[in-house]
Design a protein around this motif. Structure first.
Motif, mmCIF file in Angstrom:
data_model
loop_
_atom_site.group_PDB
_atom_site.id
_atom_site.type_symbol
_atom_site.label_atom_id
_atom_site.label_comp_id
_atom_site.label_asym_id
_atom_site.label_seq_id
_atom_site.Cartn_x
_atom_site.Cartn_y
_atom_site.Cartn_z
ATOM 1 N N ASP A 236 35.751 -13.048 -101.235
ATOM 2 C CA ASP A 236 36.565 -12.082 -101.942
ATOM 3 C C ASP A 236 35.707 -11.319 -102.950
ATOM 4 O O ASP A 236 35.310 -11.859 -103.979
ATOM 5 N N PRO A 237 35.379 -10.052 -102.655
ATOM 6 C CA PRO A 237 34.473 -9.313 -103.546
ATOM 7 C C PRO A 237 35.026 -9.141 -104.954
ATOM 8 O O PRO A 237 34.271 -8.962 -105.907
ATOM 9 N N TYR A 238 36.343 -9.226 -105.092
ATOM 10 C CA TYR A 238 36.952 -9.035 -106.403
ATOM 11 C C TYR A 238 36.866 -10.300 -107.268
ATOM 12 O O TYR A 238 37.163 -10.259 -108.455
ATOM 13 N N GLN A 239 36.463 -11.415 -106.649
ATOM 14 C CA GLN A 239 36.194 -12.623 -107.422
ATOM 15 C C GLN A 239 34.690 -12.864 -107.587
ATOM 16 O O GLN A 239 34.279 -13.675 -108.410
ATOM 17 N N VAL A 240 33.893 -12.179 -106.803
ATOM 18 C CA VAL A 240 32.442 -12.356 -106.847
ATOM 19 C C VAL A 240 31.872 -11.980 -108.204
ATOM 20 O O VAL A 240 31.050 -12.709 -108.785
ATOM 21 N N GLU A 241 32.297 -10.837 -108.743
ATOM 22 C CA GLU A 241 31.699 -10.339 -109.981
ATOM 23 C C GLU A 241 31.828 -11.344 -111.122
ATOM 24 O O GLU A 241 30.940 -11.438 -111.972
ATOM 25 N N ALA A 242 32.912 -12.124 -111.126
ATOM 26 C CA ALA A 242 33.156 -13.085 -112.207
ATOM 27 C C ALA A 242 32.146 -14.228 -112.224
ATOM 28 O O ALA A 242 31.966 -14.886 -113.260
ATOM 29 N N VAL A 243 31.472 -14.484 -111.085
ATOM 30 C CA VAL A 243 30.524 -15.610 -111.042
ATOM 31 C C VAL A 243 29.070 -15.142 -111.024
ATOM 32 O O VAL A 243 28.157 -15.959 -110.903
ATOM 33 N N ILE A 244 28.831 -13.839 -111.131
ATOM 34 C CA ILE A 244 27.459 -13.322 -111.219
ATOM 35 C C ILE A 244 26.894 -13.633 -112.603
ATOM 36 O O ILE A 244 27.543 -13.408 -113.623
ATOM 37 N N THR A 245 25.679 -14.177 -112.622
ATOM 38 C CA THR A 245 24.979 -14.488 -113.870
ATOM 39 C C THR A 245 23.579 -13.872 -113.807
ATOM 40 O O THR A 245 23.173 -13.352 -112.755
ATOM 41 N N CYS B 206 32.462 -19.361 -104.482
ATOM 42 C CA CYS B 206 33.449 -18.347 -104.839
ATOM 43 C C CYS B 206 34.589 -18.444 -103.830
ATOM 44 O O CYS B 206 34.349 -18.753 -102.655
ATOM 45 N N ASP B 207 35.805 -18.190 -104.271
ATOM 46 C CA ASP B 207 36.945 -18.299 -103.373
ATOM 47 C C ASP B 207 36.953 -17.159 -102.363
ATOM 48 O O ASP B 207 36.282 -16.130 -102.536
ATOM 49 N N VAL B 208 37.707 -17.362 -101.304
ATOM 50 C CA VAL B 208 37.881 -16.350 -100.262
ATOM 51 C C VAL B 208 39.237 -15.687 -100.428
ATOM 52 O O VAL B 208 40.136 -16.209 -101.096
ATOM 53 N N GLY B 209 39.391 -14.520 -99.803
ATOM 54 C CA GLY B 209 40.657 -13.811 -99.842
ATOM 55 C C GLY B 209 41.596 -14.278 -98.750
ATOM 56 O O GLY B 209 41.321 -15.245 -98.026
#
Length: 369
Positions: free
Chosen positions: A118-127, A109-112
């Motif tokens: 970056d917690p706001y990009q984390v949710e997009a990669v949760i499966t 996951c990318d960093v801020g």
């Protein structure tokens, strides 16, 4: 003037004669593993972090691996489930290697803009296969744990802190290492709290997890010659424990000096070709590393080297672009790749003199690409 990036001999000498006396006590005792020195350090470090349990390990990579293996054992996660762990794409590769060693899959996951997950990009990669978030407190600054903990609660995930660069860092009144389910520390010699060789620790408030980590680190045995699970050998030795106990007493003081240096960099470096990400709040980090960004990194590093100032790069290749993880798909992580191309680390040893700091600042301000 010559300014090394981090003069380990100077650091070591600053703890004499107490350091040599501590080592001598161990060598004269004839007891080198699993003794009173390790027990004392584990107690001292757990008290410092504010957790119930500390288990000394052979290194930081082992500490991370042991946490994940212990969770796997206790939670009943199976290899065929293809368990996923979310890891920042910009960090030292050990953060991902621990996941792979534990038989799980790192999902990058990318960093801020702060170099952190970056917690706001984390949710997009949760499966549905995601079981763990692995925030890395990179460079000594703690991640946005409040938001990450909210995500962990929402999706029933574990949080494993990689605190290998964050000894003594605080977040909302708690030390790094006391912000998730468990945390891993490295005591590599160049760390804010460093041994005289490799060393690490697992810290946690979870008694069952701590017990499983101890078993796994001791060949999978609770008692000698009785092996319950597939373990390996990863132990902090007595000499390193004595060294770390001594150095721990000065950790807060040394971290404060790092912050003072960071404050000077932030206030006095004025060069439009250099970006200082930590110009404002220096209390938010313990500055294991002080990073700057420039689009002409090689030229700046050469300029500093010509002045006798050693700088390093942390890290020149984002993890998702490392050959070992080429099978994970060629994704693009904008910040991780930009930081890998632009980051340069300045000297920030707590033993830098005011004159050395001024010399570094003057040469940064004199730089023209």
């Amino acid at each position: 003037m010559r300014v090394p990036y981090y003069d380990l001999s100077r650091i070591t000498q600053s703890f004499e004669p107490e350091l040599s006396a501590a080592i001598s006590r161990v060598t004269q005792s004839g007891w080198f593993l699993r003794g009173e020195s390790v027990k004392r350090f584990e107690k001292d470090f757990s008290d410092f972090i504010g957790v119930r349990h500390c288990i000394g390990t052979g290194n930081g990579l082992d500490a991370l691996t042991l946490i994940l293996l212990a969770m796997k054992e206790l939670e009943g996660w199976k290899d065929e489930e293809q368990i996923e762990v979310i890891v920042p794409a910009f960090t030292f590769i050990a953060s991902a290697l621990a996941v792979t060693r534990a038989g799980m899959r790192p999902v990058f996951c990318d960093v801020g803009e702060d170099f952190l997950l970056d917690p706001y990009q984390v949710e997009a990669v949760i499966t549905p296969q995601t079981k763990v978030l692995l925030p890395v407190h990179l460079y000594g600054k703690t991640c946005d744990m409040q938001t990450l903990r909210a995500l962990a609660r929402q999706y029933n995930l574990k949080i494993v802190e990689d605190a290998a660069q964050a000894h003594g860092a605080f977040y909302m009144g708690k030390h790094a290492g006391n912000l998730g389910d468990a945390a891993a520390f490295s005591f590599y010699p160049g760390k804010n709290l460093g041994a005289l060789g490799d060393g690490g620790a697992v810290v946690t408030n979870d008694g069952k997890l701590a017990e499983m980590v101890r078993i796994l680190a001791n060949y999978g045995a609770r008692e000698k010659y009785t092996h319950e699970v597939m373990g390996f050998n990863s132990r902090l030795d007595e000499i390193h424990a004595e060294v770390l106990s001594l150095k721990l007493k000065r950790l807060d003081e040394d971290n404060d000096r790092r912050r003072q240096i960071a404050k000077r960099y932030g206030e006095e470096v004025r060069n439009s070709h250099i970006r200082l990400p930590y110009r404002r709040n220096v209390q938010a980090s313990v500055f294991h590393i002080y990073p700057i960004l420039t689009t002409s990194r090689d030229k700046l590093q050469k300029h500093m080297a010509n002045a006798g100032i050693e700088t390093l790069i942390h890290y020149p290749t984002a993890i998702h672009l490392q050959t070992v993880y080429s099978d994970h798909g060629q994704k693009t992580f904008r910040n991780s790749e930009r930081f890998a191309a632009e980051e340069l680390s300045l000297p920030i040893s707590p033993l830098l003199s005011d004159g050395e700091i001024q010399y570094i600042i003057d040469n940064l301000n004199d730089y023209k690409p």
